[in-house]
Design an enzyme around this catalytic site. Sequence first.
Site, mmCIF file in Angstrom:
data_model
loop_
_atom_site.group_PDB
_atom_site.id
_atom_site.type_symbol
_atom_site.label_atom_id
_atom_site.label_comp_id
_atom_site.label_asym_id
_atom_site.label_seq_id
_atom_site.Cartn_x
_atom_site.Cartn_y
_atom_site.Cartn_z
ATOM 1 N N ASN A 159 0.844 -1.199 0.000
ATOM 2 C CA ASN A 159 0.000 0.000 0.000
ATOM 3 C C ASN A 159 0.880 1.249 0.000
ATOM 4 O OD1 ASN A 159 -2.435 1.422 0.021
ATOM 5 N ND2 ASN A 159 -2.471 1.543 2.256
ATOM 6 N N PHE A 162 4.488 -0.063 12.221
ATOM 7 C CA PHE A 162 3.356 0.542 11.505
ATOM 8 C C PHE A 162 2.663 -0.444 10.565
ATOM 9 C CE2 PHE A 162 6.313 4.264 11.839
ATOM 10 C CZ PHE A 162 5.503 5.120 12.542
ATOM 11 N N TYR A 174 -10.809 -4.729 12.019
ATOM 12 C CA TYR A 174 -9.587 -3.909 12.037
ATOM 13 C C TYR A 174 -9.236 -3.485 13.461
ATOM 14 C CZ TYR A 174 -6.870 0.364 11.977
ATOM 15 O OH TYR A 174 -5.941 1.318 12.275
ATOM 16 N N ASN A 223 -11.242 7.854 3.795
ATOM 17 C CA ASN A 223 -11.161 8.842 4.868
ATOM 18 C C ASN A 223 -11.478 10.242 4.359
ATOM 19 O OD1 ASN A 223 -8.603 6.755 5.732
ATOM 20 N ND2 ASN A 223 -10.302 7.102 7.138
ATOM 21 N N PRO A 272 -22.623 3.357 8.117
ATOM 22 C CA PRO A 272 -22.794 2.354 9.173
ATOM 23 C C PRO A 272 -21.524 2.217 10.019
ATOM 24 C CG PRO A 272 -23.540 1.491 7.048
ATOM 25 C CD PRO A 272 -22.887 2.812 6.772
HETATM 26 N N1 UFG Z 1 -16.798 11.299 6.341
HETATM 27 C C1 UFG Z 1 -17.685 11.862 5.447
HETATM 28 N N2 UFG Z 1 -17.501 11.620 4.122
HETATM 29 C C2 UFG Z 1 -16.494 10.836 3.637
HETATM 30 C C3 UFG Z 1 -15.588 10.255 4.568
HETATM 31 C C4 UFG Z 1 -15.782 10.498 5.912
HETATM 32 O O1 UFG Z 1 -18.607 12.570 5.838
HETATM 33 O O2 UFG Z 1 -16.386 10.662 2.413
HETATM 34 C C5 UFG Z 1 -16.967 11.554 7.773
HETATM 35 C C6 UFG Z 1 -17.215 10.334 8.635
HETATM 36 O O3 UFG Z 1 -18.584 10.013 8.663
HETATM 37 C C7 UFG Z 1 -16.650 10.796 9.977
HETATM 38 C C8 UFG Z 1 -15.489 11.708 9.586
HETATM 39 O O4 UFG Z 1 -15.757 12.104 8.247
HETATM 40 O O5 UFG Z 1 -17.601 11.567 10.659
HETATM 41 C C9 UFG Z 1 -14.138 11.038 9.631
HETATM 42 O O6 UFG Z 1 -14.157 9.852 8.867
HETATM 43 P P1 UFG Z 1 -12.819 9.070 8.469
HETATM 44 O O7 UFG Z 1 -13.193 7.904 7.634
HETATM 45 O O8 UFG Z 1 -11.819 10.021 7.915
HETATM 46 O O9 UFG Z 1 -12.241 8.615 9.880
HETATM 47 P P2 UFG Z 1 -12.873 7.666 10.996
HETATM 48 O O10 UFG Z 1 -12.991 8.517 12.217
HETATM 49 O O11 UFG Z 1 -14.070 6.957 10.542
HETATM 50 O O12 UFG Z 1 -11.796 6.527 11.164
HETATM 51 C C10 UFG Z 1 -10.433 6.803 11.007
HETATM 52 C C11 UFG Z 1 -9.759 5.675 10.246
HETATM 53 C C12 UFG Z 1 -9.576 4.466 11.078
HETATM 54 C C13 UFG Z 1 -9.042 4.800 12.401
HETATM 55 C C14 UFG Z 1 -9.886 5.846 13.056
HETATM 56 C C15 UFG Z 1 -9.407 6.236 14.429
HETATM 57 O O13 UFG Z 1 -10.518 5.322 9.116
HETATM 58 O O14 UFG Z 1 -8.672 3.610 10.432
HETATM 59 O O15 UFG Z 1 -9.897 6.989 12.240
HETATM 60 O O16 UFG Z 1 -8.052 6.236 14.490
HETATM 61 F F1 UFG Z 1 -9.021 3.701 13.167
#
Ligand code: UFG
Length: 337
Positions: free
Chosen positions: A34, A79, A147, A197, A291
């Site tokens: 990756n 990492f 995960y 993300n 979800p």
């Molecule tokens: N979001 C959107 N639209 C998108 C992507 C995300 O609105 O296209 C929102 C999500 O709903 C959330 C926020 O943006 O409210 C952050 O979402 P991310 O996917 O960027 O991050 P998460 O908090 O879901 O999770 C991330 C990583 C995980 C990690 C976690 C905590 O995906 O691998 O942070 O460390 F574990």
Amino acid sequence: MILLTGATGYIGSHTWLALDAAAMPVVGIDDFSNSSPEVLRRLAALGADVSRFAQVDVTDRAALAEVFERWPIEAVVHFAAKKAVGESVARPLLYYANNVGGTIALAETMRAHGCRRIVFSSTATVYGQPRSLPVREDAALEPSSPYASTKLMSENILRDVERSDPAWRIALLRYFNPVGAHPSGTIGEDPRGTPNNLMPFVAQVAVGKRARLQVFGSDYETADGSGVRDYLHVQDLAEGHVAALKHLLGGGDSLTLNLGTGQGVSVLELVRAFERASGRPVPYEIAPRRPGDVAAYYADPALAERLLGWKARLGLDAMCADSWRWQAANPDGYAGS
Ligand code: UFG
């Protein structure tokens, strides 16, 4: 020397530079599953010593042993792992084999070579749905995806290894939401395919690669209804690893720490900050909740400051400006070079 597994990944590459700047020589391994070899050229162009690198899969015990035989490794920062929450739900065995299997193979190889210092890349998702905010390290651990479970299992494995041999010292670092890029704009996050993300997705909208952002949920119990997270600049995160290594190598005790800013930022706030930093519009539409998402979580980062003297210095504007500089200069990531 410090071994970085996943050394050419997003956080690994920034940590490589931070260690180099702290005069801590790095040995890097990565299987490029990756990441790209181009990262090594970019790190070298920034002045880092990348002379010690091997293409190694962290579950490959024979290859790991060769690395420990070739270089004198004092400590490891681990990492290397798969990190997509959704993919982990669809392919749990891949995640357990790679993430838990990698931690076991690495710890066995370390033990065989008398290396007992490790900094482990964990995640705030080990807490699951937080019961109170900000989240402290002693909060309940309720991982809600394969995960997250692989990360918590790896934490527990390393703790048990230390129990079995008290000469070990381990630092478990639970990251909140790492974003941003090196201020040079030459290294950054380069997700394959559609970004999962928020920040890389927003950056790709701003640069014109994607038409609009979907904001997942506008009816959460937060100030503006969108999800709230603790975004943390990857440069600060890299410094957190340097601080943890110095602590362990200086004879400090094992620790489990949140790395975050302590500031909750909503999706819509981040979008506005990105528009200011980039000068580009970020069109968005409100979409259903994703979800598994929680409404809000952010760290209590006080323990990291108390035990390591570390705290995040860079704010949301720097996170957005640096993400934008990277995205604008590398619209196709490393593949474009
Ligand atoms: N979001 C959107 N639209 C998108 C992507 C995300 O609105 O296209 C929102 C999500 O709903 C959330 C926020 O943006 O409210 C952050 O979402 P991310 O996917 O960027 O991050 P998460 O908090 O879901 O999770 C991330 C990583 C995980 C990690 C976690 C905590 O995906 O691998 O942070 O460390 F574990």
